[in-house]
Scaffold this active site. Structure first.
Site, PDB file in Angstrom:
ATOM      1  N   LYS A 287       5.361   6.709  -0.757  1.00  0.00           N
ATOM      2  CA  LYS A 287       4.576   5.508  -0.507  1.00  0.00           C
ATOM      3  C   LYS A 287       5.377   4.270  -0.917  1.00  0.00           C
ATOM      4  CE  LYS A 287       0.090   7.718  -1.451  1.00  0.00           C
ATOM      5  NZ  LYS A 287      -0.515   7.597  -0.120  1.00  0.00           N
ATOM      6  N   ARG A 361      -4.953  17.691   2.455  1.00  0.00           N
ATOM      7  CA  ARG A 361      -5.481  18.726   3.348  1.00  0.00           C
ATOM      8  C   ARG A 361      -4.869  20.090   3.063  1.00  0.00           C
ATOM      9  NH1 ARG A 361      -3.462  15.424   8.467  1.00  0.00           N
ATOM     10  NH2 ARG A 361      -4.061  13.790   6.989  1.00  0.00           N
TER      11      ARG A 361
END
Length: 516
Positions: A287, A361
Site C-alpha cells: 500500500k 478473502r
C-alpha cells in the site's frame, strides 16, 4: 415508583446497570456511579427526540422556563443543540424524521452529538428521550462515544475516574419500566461494542496475533469455553494455505482460533467467521503512504464477532454457535507470498496470487471451508473489512451484505435499521461475476480482472466459492471496510439472529484501492 438499584462496579467499566433515580432508567458507568437532576416533563411532539447532556451537580437546577426556552430554540437540520446553565448542560435534538434507508433511532447522530456536545467534568449525565423500540440502538450508539483505548498522557495523570451516567426517558405508548432482562441485554451489548472498539483502536504493536489470541482466551474464560487454536506450521500441515500464506512473513505467526457454544437441545449450527488481519501493509503489492495508515482496523470483522459472540452467549443462545477467527499480519519479508505463487486452500482448491493486497478473502476462504467441513454449520456468516470498493458501493455508514438467501438479505437490512448498524445489499450473481477470477494455471486467481465490475460482490463470491455455490446452507457475507472507521457493526449480528431464532435481541460494529 418502584426503584431498581444495583452498584456499578469499577471492574466492569462498560456495564449498563439500573440506577437509583426512578423507573425507565439505566446507567453506563466508567467508574463510580451517581445521580442527576430530574428531567422536566414535555411532549415528544414539541421538537422531536431530545438528548439532554449535563454534569451531575447542577445546584440550583435550571427552571422549567429555561428548559422550555431552550427547546423553542432547537431547529434540528438534521441535529441541533443549545447550551444551558453556563455550558454545564446542553439540550440537543435529533432529526424528527429519517429516510427509509436510515435507522429510526438516528443512531449515528446520537454518537456524534454526545461526542461534540457533552460538557466537561468528571461526573456527567446523559438523559436519552426515545421510544422503547429505539432503546437498543441508542444504547449502542452512546457506548461508541466512549472508547476504552487511549495513550494520551493526560489520561495516565488523571487521579479520579470519570463517570458517565446514562438514563432513558421513554415516551410513546409503551413507556413502562424496563425489565431486568432487558437491562442485562443492554449491558452485554454495550460491553461488546466497547470491546470490539478497543481491539480495532489498538495498534499492531500491542494487538498482534498473540495479543488477539489472548483476547479470545479471556472471552472464552469468561464464558467457560476453551478455544481451539491452530497456528504457524500446523496451519500449513493441516492444509490452511490461505491463512498460512498470508501470515507466514510476520514476526508473530498466523492462527485459526475457534470458540464453540454447544448447548443441549440445539437444533441448528451457526458459524460466524471473522477476518482478523491485525495489520495490512498490502504485502509485496504494498500500500502507499496515504492508504496504509488505519490498517490496524483490518481486524474489525474478527473484533466484532468476538464482542458479539460474548454478548450472545451471555444472553443464553439456544443453538450451536461457533466463532471462527482467522488471524494474520500481512507483512513484508523474505518469506512473504509473491504474486504468481499458487496456494492450496483448505477447500482443496488452488489459487494463483495476482495481488497480495487481496489477502482477506484468502484467510476467510479457509475459515468458511473449516466451518462447513469440520463444524458442520447450517448457516455461515463471514464479516470482514474486505474491499475499499464497499465504501463506494454503500458508503461509510451502510455495511454491504451479500448472500445466497433472499430472506436473510431482508433480515439483515431490517436488523440494521432496528439496531442502528445499517446494511445495504450487494448484487449476488455468481454466473455473471465469478469469471473475473479465471486463471490459466489454477482453479482461480485471488483478484478480479476488471475492477469496474462490482469488485465488492466479486470479493464475496471468492469466499463463497470455497464452500460451493450449490451448498444448500445459508451463507451471508458482511463487508464493513468503510463503517469500521466510523461505526460498529457488532449489534447487527445479534439482532439478525434475534430475528431468525427468537433470541432476546442482543448484539445483532480503507483504502480506496482494495481494503484488503
Amino acid at each position: 415508583e418502584p426503584v431498581l438499584r444495583r452498584a456499578a462496579r469499577a471492574a466492569a467499566p462498560a456495564a449498563l446497570v439500573p440506577t437509583p433515580v426512578g423507573e425507565r432508567r439505566f446507567a453506563l458507568s466508567e467508574g463510580s456511579g451517581g445521580g442527576c437532576s430530574e428531567l422536566p416533563k414535555y411532549s415528544r411532539s414539541e421538537v422531536g427526540r431530545k438528548v439532554w447532556l449535563s454534569s451531575l451537580s447542577l445546584n440550583p437546577p435550571f427552571s422549567p422556563q429555561i428548559w422550555q426556552s431552550a427547546l423553542s430554540t432547537l431547529n434540528p437540520n438534521p441535529t441541533d443543540s443549545c447550551p444551558l446553565y453556563l455550558n454545564y448542560a446542553t439540550v440537543a435534538a435529533l432529526p424528527s424524521r429519517v429516510s427509509r434507508h436510515n435507522s429510526p433511532s438516528a443512531a449515528q447522530f446520537v454518537t456524534r452529538l454526545v461526542r461534540n456536545c457533552l460538557p466537561g467534568g468528571v461526573h456527567r449525565c446523559i438523559v436519552m428521550v426515545c421510544e422503547r423500540s429505539e432503546v437498543f440502538a441508542s444504547a449502542c450508539a452512546l457506548a461508541r462515544a466512549f472508547p476504552l483505548f487511549t495513550h494520551r498522557s493526560s489520561a495516565s495523570r488523571r487521579t479520579e475516574k470519570k463517570t458517565v451516567t446514562v438514563e432513558f426517558f421513554l415516551v410513546g405508548q409503551n413507556n413502562g419500566p424496563m425489565e431486568v432482562a432487558t437491562l442485562k441485554c443492554l449491558a452485554s451489548a454495550t460491553e461488546g461494542v466497547r470491546l470490539a472498539a478497543r481491539i480495532v483502536d489498538t495498534p499492531c504493536s500491542e494487538m498482534n496475533t498473540d495479543n488477539f489470541l489472548e483476547e479470545i482466551k479471556k472471552v472464552g474464560k469468561d464464558l467457560g469455553i476453551t478455544p481451539t487454536i491452530i497456528r504457524d506450521e500446523e496451519l500449513k500441515e493441516r492444509g490452511f494455505g490461505g491463512i498460512y500464506g498470508v501470515g507466514k512473513a510476520a514476526l508473530h505467526p498466523p492462527a485459526l482460533a475457534v470458540l464453540s457454544h454447544t448447548p443441549d437441545g440445539a437444533t441448528q449450527t451457526i458459524a460466524w467467521v471473522g477476518k482478523g488481519i491485525v495489520y495490512d501493509t498490502g504485502g509485496l503489492s504494498i500500500k502507499g503512504k496515504t492508504t496504509m495508515p488505519g490498517m490496524k482496523r483490518d481486524c474489525g470483522g474478527a473484533a466484532a464477532i468476538l464482542g458479539a459472540f460474548k454478548a450472545t452467549v451471555k444472553q443464553g443462545f439456544k443453538d450451536n454457535l461457533h466463532a471462527v477467527f482467522c488471524l494474520a499480519e500481512n507483512a513484508v519479508g523474505p518469506r512473504a507470498t509473491r504474486p504468481d505463487d499458487i496456494h492450496v486452500l483448505y477447500s482443496g482448491k488452488t489459487v494463483e496470487i495476482n495481488n497480495t493486497d487481496a489477502e482477506g478473502r484468502l484467510i476467510l476462504a479457509d475459515g468458511v471451508a473449516y466451518a462447513c467441513k469440520d463444524l458442520g454449520a447450517d448457516i455461515i456468516l463471514d464479516m470482514a473489512t474486505l474491499t475499499g470498493a464497499q465504501g463506494i458501493a454503500t458508503g461509510k455508514y451502510h455495511a454491504a451484505v451479500l448472500t445466497n438467501n433472499e430472506e436473510w438479505e431482508k433480515a439483515c437490512v431490517k436488523a440494521g435499521r432496528n439496531c442502528g448498524d445499517l446494511v445495504h445489499p450487494l448484487v449476488y450473481c455468481p454466473e455473471l461475476h465469478f469469471s473475473e477470477f479465471t486463471s490459466a494455471v489454477a482453479d482461480m486467481k485471488n483478484s478480479v480482472a476488471d475492477r469496474d465490475n462490482t469488485p465488492s460482490s466479486c470479493a464475496g463470491l471468492f469466499i463463497a466459492s470455497h464452500i460451493g455455490f450449490d451448498w444448500p446452507g445459508v451463507w451471508v457475507h458482511i463487508d464493513i471496510a468503510a463503517p469500521v472507521h466510523a461505526v460498529s457493526v457488532l449489534p447487527l449480528l445479534g439482532h439478525t439472529w434475534g430475528t431468525q431464532t427468537q433470541l432476546l435481541p442482543v448484539l445483532g460494529p480503507s483504502s480506496p484501492e482494495g481494503q484488503e
